[in-house]
Scaffold this motif. Structure first.
Motif, PDB file in Angstrom:
ATOM      1  N   LYS A   1      -4.032  -3.944   5.742  1.00  0.00           N
ATOM      2  CA  LYS A   1      -3.705  -2.905   6.723  1.00  0.00           C
ATOM      3  C   LYS A   1      -2.486  -2.113   6.272  1.00  0.00           C
ATOM      4  O   LYS A   1      -2.452  -0.883   6.367  1.00  0.00           O
ATOM      5  N   LEU A   2      -1.504  -2.862   5.753  1.00  0.00           N
ATOM      6  CA  LEU A   2      -0.284  -2.225   5.256  1.00  0.00           C
ATOM      7  C   LEU A   2      -0.638  -1.199   4.181  1.00  0.00           C
ATOM      8  O   LEU A   2      -0.131  -0.070   4.165  1.00  0.00           O
ATOM      9  N   LYS A   3      -1.512  -1.607   3.279  1.00  0.00           N
ATOM     10  CA  LYS A   3      -1.938  -0.757   2.172  1.00  0.00           C
ATOM     11  C   LYS A   3      -2.592   0.510   2.725  1.00  0.00           C
ATOM     12  O   LYS A   3      -2.327   1.618   2.271  1.00  0.00           O
TER      13      LYS A   3
ATOM     14  N   LEU B   1       1.711   6.368   5.901  1.00  0.00           N
ATOM     15  CA  LEU B   1       2.189   6.703   7.228  1.00  0.00           C
ATOM     16  C   LEU B   1       3.500   6.026   7.589  1.00  0.00           C
ATOM     17  O   LEU B   1       4.358   6.604   8.253  1.00  0.00           O
ATOM     18  N   ALA B   2       3.654   4.793   7.115  1.00  0.00           N
ATOM     19  CA  ALA B   2       4.827   4.031   7.540  1.00  0.00           C
ATOM     20  C   ALA B   2       6.045   4.478   6.752  1.00  0.00           C
ATOM     21  O   ALA B   2       6.006   4.609   5.542  1.00  0.00           O
TER      22      ALA B   2
ATOM     23  N   LEU C   1       3.445   1.943  -5.560  1.00  0.00           N
ATOM     24  CA  LEU C   1       2.801   0.771  -6.164  1.00  0.00           C
ATOM     25  C   LEU C   1       1.542   0.401  -5.388  1.00  0.00           C
ATOM     26  O   LEU C   1       0.499   0.090  -5.967  1.00  0.00           O
ATOM     27  N   LEU C   2       1.627   0.437  -4.070  1.00  0.00           N
ATOM     28  CA  LEU C   2       0.481   0.085  -3.229  1.00  0.00           C
ATOM     29  C   LEU C   2      -0.681   1.040  -3.459  1.00  0.00           C
ATOM     30  O   LEU C   2      -1.840   0.632  -3.476  1.00  0.00           O
ATOM     31  N   LEU C   3      -0.354   2.315  -3.618  1.00  0.00           N
ATOM     32  CA  LEU C   3      -1.407   3.323  -3.667  1.00  0.00           C
ATOM     33  C   LEU C   3      -1.887   3.606  -5.084  1.00  0.00           C
ATOM     34  O   LEU C   3      -2.935   4.199  -5.280  1.00  0.00           O
TER      35      LEU C   3
END
Lengths: 452, 452
Positions: B159-161, B166-167, A191-193
Motif C-alpha cells: 500500500k505504501l508503494k 501521495l504521502a 527507490l520505491l517507484l
C-alpha cells in the motif's frame, strides 16, 4: 499496559513495579513510552527509586532517555550508572548530543568521561568539537545512510534495510563517488517507484541542497524551512560528505534562535528559564540594567544642562516621559521588524534602500499623526499654543529619527556580520533617548521667551 | 544542466530558453530545481516572460511552485493560468495550503476560485475551513497513508508503494480499525525489519502521540519538538483519524509564533515584513503608539500632580527617565522570560509559586544593587544625602514591583487562557510607569523639606 493510562497512573505503576521488583512489568510499561516520556517519568519518580529505575532499563532505553535530559541530569545519570554502563551509553549516544554534553564540561571531566569509550567514537566527537559552536559541523550527526553512485536500486534498498536501525530518518539517501564526494540524493520515494535494476546515479537528483561544515546553524535552519526537507547533508570544503543534520535538531535551533532574539531585543539576559536560580538570573540580568542605569544618568545630565529652561517652564517635564517613551518604542518596532525579517529573508542593496525609504515614510506618517494629536492635547491641557507647537514638532522629529535609527543601525550591524539583535535595548535606547531629549529641550529653549 | 550553475546563471538560461522557444531545454533545467528555487526563478525573471514560463511548466511544477509563493502571487498565477489550468492546479494543491490561500479571500472570490474544482476536494477544503484558525484541524493535510490493523507487513508495504507519490513523509504509517479509529502507528523502520507475514497490529505502537483537531497549533509544535517526530496524526473527538500534520509546516509555525511573540513584546504591530507597504505598516504600528501616547499623557498628569514638589526641586526631573526606564526594563525582562518559558514548559501551581518567588528574589537582588549604586551617584552628583536616599529607595522599590508585575501579569493571563505576550508594552509599561512615578514623587514629597 492500558492505552488509557494517564501520566500519573504510569508513574504509580512504575513505582509499584520497582518496589515489588517486577522487572518484566516495568519493561512492559517502558516499551510503550517515547524517550521524552521516559525522561519525564524518570524525573517524576522519587529520587530513592532512581537507581533501581536505571538498573531495570536497557542500555538502549537509558541512551534514548538521556537525550531528553538537561546536562546536569545527564551527568547525574552517568554517575549513577558507573563507569562500565555509562561508557556503553556514551558509545550509543548520537555524536551531536554527546558533543553538546561535553561542551559544558571542563577538560578534566571530559577526560574522565571519555576515558573508557570506544576510540573511534571519541575521535568522531573530538573532531566535531573542532568546529565552532552553532555551526553545521557542530550539530551534524554521523548516523545516516550513504550509497556509492554505482549501486543499483536493489543494492541501495538492501543497504537501507541493513542500516535501518541506525538511520534517524529514511526519507533520503545521499549518493557519493569514489572520493566520498557528495554527487546526488535519492528519496525513498524514488527507490520505491524505480526499477530494481536501475542505477542509482540515473535516478538521483544531482543539484543537492547542502550545508558546509562552517555554515551558521541559523542558515541551515533557513535552508531546511525553505525546502521542507527532513534532513540536509553536510560537506567539507572539498565537497566530501561528512554528516547530516536532521529536522528535529532544526526545530530546537529555530526555538533557540528565536529565544536569543527575544533575549537580546528585551535585553533580558542570556539563557534564563524557569529553572534558573535567582542569583544566576539576577547576575545575568544586571549588566543590562546597570548599563541602562548609566544611560538614564546620561539622559539626566542632558536634562540638567537645560535646568534653566526646565526651572522656567516646569510643565516641560510633564511631556518628557511621553516623548522619550514614544521615540524608544518606534525604534524598537522598527528593530523588531528588521531582526525578524532577516530570519527568513536575505537582503541585497536594492532591498536595503527600499526598506530604509519604507521606514522613512512610516516615520513621517506616524510623526505627522502623533505630532498633530499631541499638539491639540498639549494646547487644550496647558492652554498654550507655543507649548503645543514645541511638544508636537519635537514628537514629529523624534519619531522620524527614532524609526530610522531602529532601521539603519541593525542593517549596518547585519552588513558588518554582527548579529543585529544586539542593537536591542542599549544602543537604540541610548541614541533615541539622547536625541529625543536634545531635540525636545533644544526646541523648547528656542521658544523659551514665548513659553513663559 | 550543469551542477555548478549559480542562481543567476540559471535565470539567464531559463530566459534564453523562453526567448528561443526551447521547451525541452527549459524542462531540463526546471527538473533539477526544488519548488523554492522554481518560485525564486519565477519571481526573478522579467514579468513579460512569466506567461510563457507558466506555459512551459507542467501542472505539477506549477503546483509545487505555487506553495512557495505568497497569497498575492498565487492569485496572480491562477489568473494567468486561466480557469481550466488553474482548476487542475487547485485540485493538486495540498488542502492545507489551499485552505490558507482562501482564508484571505472574500466569499465571492472563493466561490469563483472553487467553482470548477473537483467537488470532493472542495468539500475537504471547506470542512478544513470550519476549524478555528491556528488549530490542528486547519493545518493538517489529508495526504497520508493509513492501513487497517489486520494488514500484514507485506500488504502495508504494498500500500505504501502504491501511495508513495501521495504521502509527503514516509516515516510512519497510521493504523486504524474498522471504524477508522486510530489504534496504532508503525514506523517504516519496523516494516523494513519485521517479517513480511507478521500482522501490523502485532508490531505497531499502540500508545500513539496525537493531536485533536481543536488543539492549538502551538501545542502541536510542542509535541513534535518534544518527540522528534516528522509527522503527527490528527483525530476528532471519537478518536477517528482525519489528518496528519507534517514537520515542515511545524517549522513555519514555530517561526510564525516566535514572530508573533516578538511583535507583541515589542508592540511592533501585526505581520509587518520587508514587503509591507509603508501606509499599511504605519497603520498597523499606530494603535500601539497612540496607546503609548495616552499612557505618556497619563504619566505626565501624574507628574503635574506633583508640580509643586518638582517646582521646588527641579533636580528631581533629572532622575525621572532613569527610574521609569529601569522599571519598564526589568518588567520587560521578566515578561520575556515568562513568555518564552511557556513555549517549551507547561506550568503547574507549584511551579508558578516557585517562579514568582524566584522573581521576587531577583527583584530584591537587583533592587539592592541598583539602589545602592544610584544612591552614591546621586549623592556625589548633587551633593545631597537626602536626594540620594530618595532616588535610591525609590529605585529599590520600583525594581521589585516592576519585576513582579512583569512576572505575575503574564502568568494570570496564561491561567485565564489569554496569550501572555499581549501583556507586552501597553499593560506592563502603563502599570510600571504609573507606579514608579507615584513611588518616586511620593517619597520625594515626604522629604520635600529636607530636599530644599
Amino acid at each position: 499496559m492500558s492505552l488509557a493510562m494517564t501520566e500519573n497512573e504510569i508513574t504509580l505503576a512504575l513505582i509499584q513495579s520497582l518496589k515489588e521488583g517486577k522487572k518484566m512489568l516495568f519493561q512492559d510499561i517502558m516499551e510503550e513510552l517515547q524517550p521524552y516520556d521516559m525522561a519525564q517519568q524518570y524525573l517524576h519518580i522519587p529520587s530513592k527509586h532512581r537507581n533501581k529505575f536505571l538498573l531495570y532499563c536497557t542500555i538502549e532505553q537509558i541512551t534514548e532517555m538521556m537525550q531528553e535530559l538537561d546536562t546536569d541530569e545527564q551527568l547525574n545519570v552517568l554517575q549513577k550508572l558507573g563507569i562500565e554502563k555509562s561508557t556503553k551509553v556514551l558509545d550509543l549516544m548520537e555524536n551531536d548530543d554527546l558533543a553538546s554534553l561535553i561542551a559544558d564540561l571542563d577538560a578534566e571531566e571530559i577526560e574522565e568521561l571519555l576515558s573508557e569509550m570506544n576510540q573511534e567514537e571519541v575521535d568522531i566527537v573530538q573532531s566535531l568539537m573542532n568546529y565552532e559552536p552553532e555551526t553545521a559541523g557542530r550539530i551534524m550527526t554521523n548516523r545516516y545512510v550513504w550509497i556509492p553512485k554505482h549501486y543499483t536500486i536493489r543494492e541501495a534498498v538492501d543497504k537501507l534495510k541493513h542500516f535501518a536501525e541506525l538511520a534517524e530518518y529514511l526519507n533520503y539517501l545521499y549518493v557519493i563517488d569514489e572520493q566520498k564526494k557528495l554527487v546526488g540524493v535519492v528519496s525513498y520515494k524514488d527507490l520505491l517507484l524505480g526499477d530494481l535494476y536501475d542505477k542509482v546515479e540515473d535516478v538521483m537528483y544531482t543539484r543537492v541542497v547542502k550545508a558546509d561544515v562552517h555554515t551558521d546553524q541559523e542558515e541551515v535552519a533557513k535552508l531546511i524551512s525553505r525546502y521542507d526537507f527532513v534532513s540536509i547533508p553536510v560537506i567539507e570544503a572539498d565537497n566530501k560528505l561528512v554528516g547530516v543534520i536532521t529536522v528535529d535538531d532544526i526545530i530546537d535551533i529555530v526555538i533557540q534562535e528565536a529565544n536569543e532574539d527575544i533575549e537580546k531585543l528585551s535585553a533580558s539576559g542570556k539563557a534564563i528559564d524557569f529553572n534558573t536560580k535567582s542569583m544566576v538570573a539576577a547576575y545575568r540580568r544586571l549588566p543590562w540594567l546597570i548599563l541602562l542605569l548609566f544611560i538614564g544618568i546620561l539622559s539626566g545630565s542632558i536634562i540638567s544642562g537645560f535646568e534653566d529652561t526646565l526651572q522656567t517652564v516646569v510643565a516641560l517635564a510633564f511631556f518628557m516621559p511621553m516623548i522619550a517613551g514614544m521615540t524608544g518604542n518606534t525604534g524598537t518596532q522598527s528593530l523588531a521588524v528588521v531582526v525578524r525579517g532577516l530570519v527568513s529573508h536575505d537582503l541585497n542593496s536594492k532591498q536595503v534602500v527600499k526598506l530604509v525609504f519604507r521606514e522613512l515614510w512610516v516615520g513621517i506618517i506616524i510623526g505627522v499623526i502623533c505630532g498633530v494629536l499631541i499638539f491639540f492635547i498639549a494646547y487644550v491641557w496647558r492652554d498654550s499654543v507655543t507649548l503645543g507647537l514645541v511638544v508636537g514638532s519635537s514628537l514629529f522629529l523624534t519619531l522620524i529619527i527614532g524609526t530610522l535609527a531602529g532601521t539603519i543601525i541593525p542593517l549596518i550591524l547585519y552588513r558588518l556580520k554582527i548579529d543585529p539583535a544586539v542593537a536591542s535595548g542599549p544602543l537604540i535606547t541610548t541614541i533615541n533617548d539622547i536625541l529625543s531629549l536634545l531635540i525636545y529641550f533644544g526646541i523648547a529653549t528656542m521658544f523659551i521667551s514665548r513659553l513663559m
